[in-house]
Design a protein around this motif. Structure first.
Motif, short mmCIF file in Angstrom:
data_model
loop_
_atom_site.label_atom_id
_atom_site.label_comp_id
_atom_site.label_asym_id
_atom_site.label_seq_id
_atom_site.Cartn_x
_atom_site.Cartn_y
_atom_site.Cartn_z
N GLU A 185 -7.88 -1.79 -3.99
CA GLU A 185 -7.40 -2.92 -3.17
C GLU A 185 -6.60 -2.42 -1.97
O GLU A 185 -6.74 -2.94 -0.86
CB GLU A 185 -6.51 -3.85 -4.01
N GLY A 186 -5.77 -1.41 -2.19
CA GLY A 186 -4.97 -0.87 -1.10
C GLY A 186 -5.84 -0.29 0.00
O GLY A 186 -5.61 -0.53 1.20
N LEU A 187 -6.85 0.49 -0.38
CA LEU A 187 -7.75 1.07 0.62
C LEU A 187 -8.54 -0.01 1.34
O LEU A 187 -8.77 0.07 2.56
CB LEU A 187 -8.70 2.06 -0.05
N GLN A 188 -8.96 -1.04 0.63
CA GLN A 188 -9.68 -2.14 1.26
C GLN A 188 -8.77 -2.87 2.26
O GLN A 188 -9.22 -3.24 3.36
CB GLN A 188 -10.19 -3.12 0.19
N ASN A 189 -7.51 -3.06 1.89
CA ASN A 189 -6.57 -3.70 2.81
C ASN A 189 -6.33 -2.85 4.05
O ASN A 189 -6.18 -3.38 5.16
CB ASN A 189 -5.24 -3.98 2.09
N VAL A 190 -6.28 -1.53 3.86
CA VAL A 190 -6.11 -0.63 5.01
C VAL A 190 -7.33 -0.73 5.93
O VAL A 190 -7.19 -0.83 7.16
CB VAL A 190 -5.91 0.83 4.53
N LEU A 191 -8.52 -0.72 5.34
CA LEU A 191 -9.74 -0.85 6.15
C LEU A 191 -9.79 -2.19 6.88
O LEU A 191 -10.24 -2.27 8.03
CB LEU A 191 -10.97 -0.70 5.26
N ASP A 229 2.46 17.61 -3.24
CA ASP A 229 2.54 16.99 -1.91
C ASP A 229 1.68 15.74 -1.82
O ASP A 229 0.47 15.80 -2.06
CB ASP A 229 2.10 17.98 -0.82
N PRO A 230 2.29 14.59 -1.43
CA PRO A 230 1.51 13.37 -1.21
C PRO A 230 0.88 13.37 0.18
O PRO A 230 1.24 14.19 1.03
CB PRO A 230 2.57 12.27 -1.32
N GLN A 231 -0.06 12.47 0.42
CA GLN A 231 -0.76 12.40 1.70
C GLN A 231 -0.75 10.97 2.24
O GLN A 231 -1.04 10.01 1.52
CB GLN A 231 -2.21 12.87 1.54
N SER A 232 -0.41 10.83 3.51
CA SER A 232 -0.44 9.53 4.16
C SER A 232 -1.88 9.16 4.48
O SER A 232 -2.65 9.97 5.02
CB SER A 232 0.39 9.57 5.44
N ILE A 233 -2.25 7.91 4.16
CA ILE A 233 -3.61 7.44 4.40
C ILE A 233 -3.58 6.21 5.31
O ILE A 233 -2.92 5.21 5.01
CB ILE A 233 -4.31 7.08 3.07
N THR A 234 -4.31 6.30 6.42
CA THR A 234 -4.48 5.17 7.33
C THR A 234 -5.98 4.89 7.45
O THR A 234 -6.80 5.55 6.79
CB THR A 234 -3.90 5.49 8.72
N LYS A 235 -6.33 3.95 8.29
CA LYS A 235 -7.74 3.61 8.47
C LYS A 235 -8.55 4.84 8.92
O LYS A 235 -9.74 4.94 8.60
CB LYS A 235 -7.88 2.48 9.50
N ASP A 236 -7.90 5.75 9.61
CA ASP A 236 -8.61 6.92 10.15
C ASP A 236 -9.01 7.94 9.10
O ASP A 236 -9.93 8.74 9.32
CB ASP A 236 -7.75 7.62 11.21
N ASN A 237 -8.31 7.95 7.95
CA ASN A 237 -8.63 8.99 6.95
C ASN A 237 -8.79 8.44 5.53
O ASN A 237 -8.57 9.16 4.56
CB ASN A 237 -7.60 10.12 6.98
N VAL A 238 -9.19 7.17 5.41
CA VAL A 238 -9.48 6.61 4.09
C VAL A 238 -10.53 7.45 3.38
O VAL A 238 -10.50 7.64 2.16
CB VAL A 238 -9.96 5.14 4.22
#
Length: 363
Positions: free
Chosen positions: A266-272, A325-334
């Motif tokens: 759901e989170g990735l879909q919301n980001v997209l 290490d965590p990673q920040s995810i935005t629309k550019d790197n889903v």
């Protein structure tokens, strides 16, 4: 001051087990099927916290842990406390009685978690804090991600989406009984508080990470701010989704950046879709492997390889830690989450999200 540890020696409880498979029966049994992993001694118990605070525990952590222990040839049983501290205690008692030599827990609160660890210690069972640190506990090791950095990524992500304009921010923090939630908030504040163009117009913790309560709380904060909210620092995808639901009702979804964490479907879909600004990806496979390696070291009576220590704020003791290490995810790197196996494209790219995935280069 460092916590003193007495590592479990192989066969401490007089149990020598041939390790070959990972049990995951929710009723408390373990699957001790045959097949090859060689022979070793010891048994690992893992107790996950719930199925409500995040879908990650059953959809990501359980399969990753099962795979990690099976690959290592370790006999393990994985249970879920379903958000009930008493049930977690009962599960722990059963595991200890059944002869686990290493017990890993994701505590529901530090008080009950510490009590479990004391019981385990008295029985000669080594303990590991998995994902959440038990304040005042006695775990030999803490395996997690750098949770202050998670908050920093969330804070920076929200700032990147807001820009330098004047903005009113609402914080929707995680459960007050979860030390990780404190660290997430501290990390986010360390980034955002220094930005003078931002003003905090509401902040509240969500008990037990409950998404329904999160929606009610955010609605109250949003109303108290007269709807003048420009950004939402939500501690995970579930809380972010709750805020997005309220914003949709106000016609503001996609106009007000919202953060998240866990890189859920759901989170990735919301980001997209643009209704969520970002999420934070923490590889369940990476964390599960780190737990398996730590548990194996304990079962052998050896020291685990650590990345440093974490301070227990209740007594200032230092807990040997393995922090990833965590990673920040935005629309550019889903797509990074998909490629790493964190989620499957067929789960994320359904219905209206299929085109969004194609546009993002995800196939």
């Amino acid at each position: 001051m460092k916590r003193k540890h007495s590592l479990v020696v192989v066969g401490l409880m007089g149990v020598a087990l041939s390790l070959s498979a990972c049990g995951s029966d929710d009723d408390g049994g373990s699957d001790n099927g045959g097949g090859g992993g060689g022979e070793a001694e010891g048994k690992v118990g893992v107790i996950l916290p719930d199925t409500e605070s995040s879908v990650r525990w059953e959809s990501a952590d359980r399969p990753a842990l099962e795979a990690a222990f099976k690959e290592a040839g370790v006999d393990a049983v994985i249970q879920n406390a379903e958000g009930d501290a008493n049930k977690m205690t009962q599960i722990a008692d059963t595991m200890i009685g059944d002869g686990v030599t290493v017990l890993a827990i994701v505590n529901l609160d530090s008080e009950s978690g510490a009590a479990i660890q004391e019981k385990a210690k008295a029985a000669g069972v080594a303990t590991i804090d998995y994902d959440r640190l038990t304040l005042g506990g006695s775990a030999e090791y803490y395996v997690s991600f750098d949770n202050t950095k998670v908050g920093e990524l969330q804070g920076q992500g929200l700032a990147d989406c807001l820009g330098e304009k004047d903005a009113n921010i609402v914080y929707l923090n995680g459960s007050p009984t979860d030390n990780n939630a404190t660290l997430f908030a501290e990390g986010a504040h360390s980034v955002l508080d220094s930005m003078t163009s931002y003003k905090v117009v509401g902040e509240q913790a969500v008990p037990d990470w409950d998404n329904e309560q999160a929606a009610t709380i955010f609605q109250q904060l949003y109303t108290a701010a007269d709807g003048k909210v420009d950004g939402v620092l939500a501690a995970n995808d579930g809380l972010g989704g709750a805020a997005i639901g309220i914003l949709e009702g106000a016609g503001q979804a996609g106009k007000v950046p919202v953060t998240g964490q866990d890189a859920t479907v759901e989170g990735l879909q919301n980001v997209l879709a643009g209704t969520q600004c970002m999420t934070v990806y923490k590889s369940a496979t990476q964390e599960a492997n780190a737990l398996a390696e730590t548990a194996i070291a304990l079962a052998k009576g050896e020291d685990a390889e650590t990345t440093g220590t974490t301070v227990d704020s209740s007594d200032q003791s230092e807990v040997p830690s393995i922090l990833l290490d965590p990673q920040s995810i935005t629309k550019d790197n889903v797509g990074d989450v998909i490629e790493d196996g964190g989620q499957k494209a067929e789960d994320v790219c359904t219905g209206d999200f299929a085109k969004l995935c194609t546009d993002a280069g995800i196939s």
